[in-house]
Design an enzyme around this catalytic site. Structure first.
Site, PDB file in Angstrom:
ATOM      1  N   ASP A  71      -2.544   6.604  -3.093  1.00 20.00           N
ATOM      2  CA  ASP A  71      -1.405   5.867  -2.543  1.00 20.00           C
ATOM      3  C   ASP A  71      -0.927   4.797  -3.516  1.00 20.00           C
ATOM      4  O   ASP A  71      -1.442   4.668  -4.641  1.00 20.00           O
ATOM      5  CB  ASP A  71      -1.734   5.278  -1.169  1.00 20.00           C
ATOM      6  N   SER A  95      -7.796   7.715   7.682  1.00 21.40           N
ATOM      7  CA  SER A  95      -6.508   7.475   7.039  1.00 21.40           C
ATOM      8  C   SER A  95      -6.603   7.605   5.514  1.00 21.40           C
ATOM      9  O   SER A  95      -5.962   6.865   4.789  1.00 21.40           O
ATOM     10  CB  SER A  95      -5.999   6.094   7.410  1.00 21.40           C
ATOM     11  N   SER A 125       0.797  -1.224   0.000  1.00 22.12           N
ATOM     12  CA  SER A 125       0.000   0.000   0.000  1.00 22.12           C
ATOM     13  C   SER A 125       0.829   1.274   0.000  1.00 22.12           C
ATOM     14  O   SER A 125       1.553   1.544  -0.941  1.00 22.12           O
ATOM     15  CB  SER A 125      -0.940  -0.029   1.202  1.00 22.12           C
ATOM     16  N   HIS A 126       0.759   2.029   1.099  1.00 28.59           N
ATOM     17  CA  HIS A 126       1.416   3.333   1.169  1.00 28.59           C
ATOM     18  C   HIS A 126       2.850   3.228   1.673  1.00 28.59           C
ATOM     19  O   HIS A 126       3.526   4.244   1.797  1.00 28.59           O
ATOM     20  CB  HIS A 126       0.613   4.234   2.103  1.00 28.59           C
ATOM     21  N   GLU A 140     -12.483   6.056   6.366  1.00 20.37           N
ATOM     22  CA  GLU A 140     -11.557   6.076   7.482  1.00 20.37           C
ATOM     23  C   GLU A 140     -10.789   7.391   7.447  1.00 20.37           C
ATOM     24  O   GLU A 140     -10.587   7.978   6.381  1.00 20.37           O
ATOM     25  CB  GLU A 140     -10.555   4.926   7.367  1.00 20.37           C
ATOM     26  N   ASP A 184      -1.228   1.581  -3.914  1.00 13.96           N
ATOM     27  CA  ASP A 184      -2.143   0.590  -4.497  1.00 13.96           C
ATOM     28  C   ASP A 184      -3.494   1.178  -4.885  1.00 13.96           C
ATOM     29  O   ASP A 184      -4.398   0.448  -5.284  1.00 13.96           O
ATOM     30  CB  ASP A 184      -2.334  -0.600  -3.544  1.00 13.96           C
ATOM     31  N   ASP A 215      -5.970   2.745  -3.209  1.00 13.82           N
ATOM     32  CA  ASP A 215      -7.204   2.746  -2.426  1.00 13.82           C
ATOM     33  C   ASP A 215      -7.358   3.992  -1.557  1.00 13.82           C
ATOM     34  O   ASP A 215      -8.447   4.277  -1.071  1.00 13.82           O
ATOM     35  CB  ASP A 215      -7.381   1.450  -1.609  1.00 13.82           C
ATOM     36  N   ARG A 216      -6.269   4.751  -1.369  1.00 11.83           N
ATOM     37  CA  ARG A 216      -6.382   5.974  -0.565  1.00 11.83           C
ATOM     38  C   ARG A 216      -6.460   7.210  -1.457  1.00 11.83           C
ATOM     39  O   ARG A 216      -5.942   7.186  -2.581  1.00 11.83           O
ATOM     40  CB  ARG A 216      -5.152   6.145   0.322  1.00 11.83           C
ATOM     41  N   LYS A 243     -11.635   0.286  -0.160  1.00 11.91           N
ATOM     42  CA  LYS A 243     -11.693   1.725  -0.350  1.00 11.91           C
ATOM     43  C   LYS A 243     -11.159   2.027  -1.738  1.00 11.91           C
ATOM     44  O   LYS A 243     -10.464   1.202  -2.324  1.00 11.91           O
ATOM     45  CB  LYS A 243     -10.917   2.460   0.742  1.00 11.91           C
TER      46      LYS A 243
HETATM   47  C1  VG1 Z   1      -3.628   1.872   8.423  1.00 14.03           C
HETATM   48  C2  VG1 Z   1      -4.788   2.822   8.604  1.00 14.03           C
HETATM   49  C3  VG1 Z   1      -6.100   2.091   8.396  1.00 14.03           C
HETATM   50  C4  VG1 Z   1      -6.090   1.440   7.001  1.00 14.03           C
HETATM   51  C5  VG1 Z   1      -4.873   0.545   6.856  1.00 14.03           C
HETATM   52  C6  VG1 Z   1      -4.748  -0.039   5.473  1.00 14.03           C
HETATM   53  O1  VG1 Z   1      -3.689   0.833   9.379  1.00 14.03           O
HETATM   54  O2  VG1 Z   1      -4.745   3.423   9.879  1.00 14.03           O
HETATM   55  O3  VG1 Z   1      -7.162   2.987   8.549  1.00 14.03           O
HETATM   56  O4  VG1 Z   1      -7.250   0.672   6.809  1.00 14.03           O
HETATM   57  O5  VG1 Z   1      -3.691   1.293   7.121  1.00 14.03           O
HETATM   58  O6  VG1 Z   1      -4.694   0.959   4.511  1.00 14.03           O
HETATM   59  P1  VG1 Z   1      -2.801   0.837  10.714  1.00 14.03           P
HETATM   60  O7  VG1 Z   1      -3.085  -0.462  11.380  1.00 14.03           O
HETATM   61  O8  VG1 Z   1      -1.393   1.025  10.290  1.00 14.03           O
HETATM   62  O9  VG1 Z   1      -3.268   2.021  11.505  1.00 14.03           O
HETATM   63  V1  VG1 Z   1      -3.932   0.587   3.045  1.00 14.03           V
HETATM   64  O10 VG1 Z   1      -4.050   1.890   1.990  1.00 14.03           O
HETATM   65  O11 VG1 Z   1      -2.481   0.158   3.582  1.00 14.03           O
HETATM   66  O12 VG1 Z   1      -4.812  -0.734   2.518  1.00 14.03           O
HETATM   67 CO    CO Z   2      -3.508   1.462   0.130  1.00 17.26          CO
END
Ligand code: VG1
Ligand code: CO
Length: 560
Positions: A286, A376, A114-115, A374, A288, A290-291, A387
């Site tokens: 981001d 985030s 992801s990010h 969320e 992948d 989704d953000r 998302k």
């Molecule tokens: C973080 C965010 C959460 C989000 C997750 C996956 O998780 O806070 O809201 O769903 O990343 O996002 P954590 O456990 O690090 O707080 V992504 O774009 O990585 O699928």
């Molecule tokens: Co992501």
């Protein structure tokens, strides 16, 4: 060709976190490490595995293509019937969800961290999505983890190789049965879905300046992540914006050194371009896809919690929701409660779930939920089970086209109607794990002290009275499954909240997240700076937690 069985050894710690298994690339590159985890995913499918169809793709980061090659061989040997793979191994997370649902496959494997940054010295990840298109729920990830703890061997058909750079369908006889690999265009199915959800012609009219407030200029930044090919097709080919409105739109294995997380810290490029440039609207996504981050003119920042609330209040601008109706809203627990006020006003049900998209899926499948988000930078709806950054951007453009107002005007009007939830999150990345755990224990023991409820906490002349302190737990209203220890909460009598969590997506050390949410409806306060308004509550949060003492940190690494 024939498959064979390879002896392996158990690797500790293959426990999926908030969103799949995420580790340093080097960890995945250890002998058998990736193979073990893929075998465990497949085995978790049980009787569904033989004859199944699975989707495979990822965000284009380093080690993705190699992993696709391994998945092809392991799936072939495990009697999977067909793989649908994005060309070059590229599929955004929302596209995987779309394809799983469209072709009714048994699930999909998403190769992304992801990010998190990418490249040989950065992170990789593998995530399993179920047949509803959503991230595997806890009972499935637990099953996968249990399998990894006892795995003695995996199955592989080493001679099965397919060129995934070419769109083609290949059938190979494996152990006497046909195994099919369809390499598909990465964008087509997703684009078609978006065209069914939104009114592209009204968005196009807005972007081409035929709407009232012309010209409406946008800037879209893919941060060298997976969304590049998607935004080129959608915004340039379909919506007619010029090439210069789309930047960082070629997926790179290391994201060009960027930290592909769309927020004010890591998407500085977009923020600066918006500050100085002629743009009315900006968005970044981001790694992948989704953000999303949404900015207005001069980089006016829309917090994700507000973004969710504004979309909730304006879903009638989007054809999809006119068809389906609005079934309910949801947010993750730490997300600012702005959407709750829209729900109350519109008489629509609102759900609160733990952090992570997997908790929204059941509610959507049961028809309780249309829109969720969320803090985030995740926003989405029941059009898929992830998302969806580009969806959020198109949703915002639909709302703007319909209200014919600027982003800033839309927010101001929203706050005037509903009041404003000020929200901020402080992240302390890469802390010592032991220190972070001790801090969480300390906070929990404070919350459990008799007499904590009713305590008056004062900072800078503001006093907050504790209404409740607990470790958040959740019972899924659909299947009754429970999730406990999802974050320490302090709720105050005026509706303000402080929340502490440890991240479940990092690959080294501990990341502490402190979330602050506070409501104001005094018209004079509405346009104040969030950091200023929330300062007393932040001070309270740092004092209760003794964060400085435990971690030695004077300041967060990221503020959103
Ligand atoms: C973080 C965010 C959460 C989000 C997750 C996956 O998780 O806070 O809201 O769903 O990343 O996002 P954590 O456990 O690090 O707080 V992504 O774009 O990585 O699928
Ligand atoms: Co992501």
């Amino acid at each position: 060709v024939a498959s064979k069985i390879i002896e392996t050894r158990v690797y500790e710690g293959q426990k999926p976190g908030t969103s799949g298994l995420r580790k340093a690339v080097r960890v995945f590159m250890q002998e058998h490490y990736t193979e073990n985890f893929v075998q465990a995913i497949l085995q978790s499918l049980g009787e569904q595995l033989p004859g199944s169809t699975l989707v495979v793709g990822g965000d284009g980061r380093y080690y993705g293509k190699e992993t696709v090659g391994k998945i092809i061989k392991i799936a072939a040997a495990n009697k999977v019937k067909k793989l649908i793979i994005g060309q070059n191994g590229i599929l955004s997370t929302p596209a995987v969800s779309t394809i799983i649902r469209k072709y009714k496959t048994q699930g999909g494997i998403v190769l992304t961290a992801s990010h998190n940054p990418g490249g040989p010295d950065a992170d990789f990840g593998i995530k399993f999505n179920c047949e509803n298109g959503g991230p595997a729920p806890d009972h499935v990830t637990n099953k996968i983890y249990e399998i990894t703890k006892v795995l003695k061997s995996y199955k592989i058909a080493p001679d099965v190789t397919v060129d995934i750079d070419k769109i083609q369908s290949t059938t190979i006889q494996v152990d006497g049965s046909p195994f099919i690999v369809d390499v598909v265009d990465s964008v087509n199915d997703y684009l078609e879905h978006m065209k069914n959800i939104f009114d592209f012609s009204s968005i196009k009219a807005l972007l081409q300046g035929s709407n009232s407030h012309l010209p409406f200029k946008i800037l879209i930044n893919a941060m060298n992540g997976v969304t590049g090919p998607y935004i080129k097709r959608i915004f340039i080919n379909e919506l007619g914006v010029d090439n210069s409105s789309v930047v960082n739109a070629v997926p790179l294995e290391d994201f060009g050194g960027l930290h592909p997380d769309p927020n004010l810290t890591y998407a500085k490029g977009l923020v600066n371009a918006m500050k100085d440039g002629p743009y009315d609207f900006g968005a970044a996504f981001d790694g992948d896809g989704d953000r999303n981050m949404i900015l207005g003119k001069k980089a006016f920042f829309v917090t994700p919690s507000d973004s969710l609330a504004v979309l909730a209040a304006n879903l009638n601008s989007i054809p999809y929701f006119k068809k389906t109706g609005v079934k309910g809203y949801a947010r993750s627990m730490p997300t600012g409660a702005a959407v709750d006020r829209v729900a109350a006003k519109n008489g629509i049900k609102i759900y609160e779930v733990p952090t992570g998209w997997k908790y929204f899926g059941n509610l959507m499948d049961a028809g309780h939920l249309s829109l969720c988000g969320e803090e985030s930078f995740g926003t989405g709806s029941d059009h898929i089970r992830e998302k969806d950054g580009i969806w959020a951007c198109l949703a915002w453009l639909s709302v703007i086209a319909s209200l014919k107002k600027s982003v800033e005007e839309i927010l101001l009007n929203h706050w005037q109607t509903y009041g404003r939830n000020f929200f901020t999150r402080y992240d302390y990345e890469n802390c010592d794990s032991e220190a972070a755990n001790k801090m969480m224990q300390h906070i929990e023991s404070e919350l459990e002290k008799p007499g904590f409820v009713g305590t008056k906490l004062t900072s800078e002349g503001k006093t907050y009275i504790v209404k409740l302190g607990d470790n958040y737990s959740y019972t899924d209203p659909v299947d009754g499954s429970q999730a406990s220890k999802q974050g320490l909460r302090i709720l105050f009598q005026d509706g303000s909240r402080i929340i502490y969590r440890l991240s479940g997506t990092g690959s080294s050390g501990a990341t502490i997240r402190v979330y602050i949410d506070s409501y104001e409806n005094d018209p004079a306060s509405l346009t104040k700076d969030a950091q200023e308004v929330l300062k007393p509550l932040v001070t309270v949060a740092l004092e209760i937690s003794k964060l400085r003492e435990f971690t030695g940190r004077d300041a967060p690494t990221v503020i959103t």
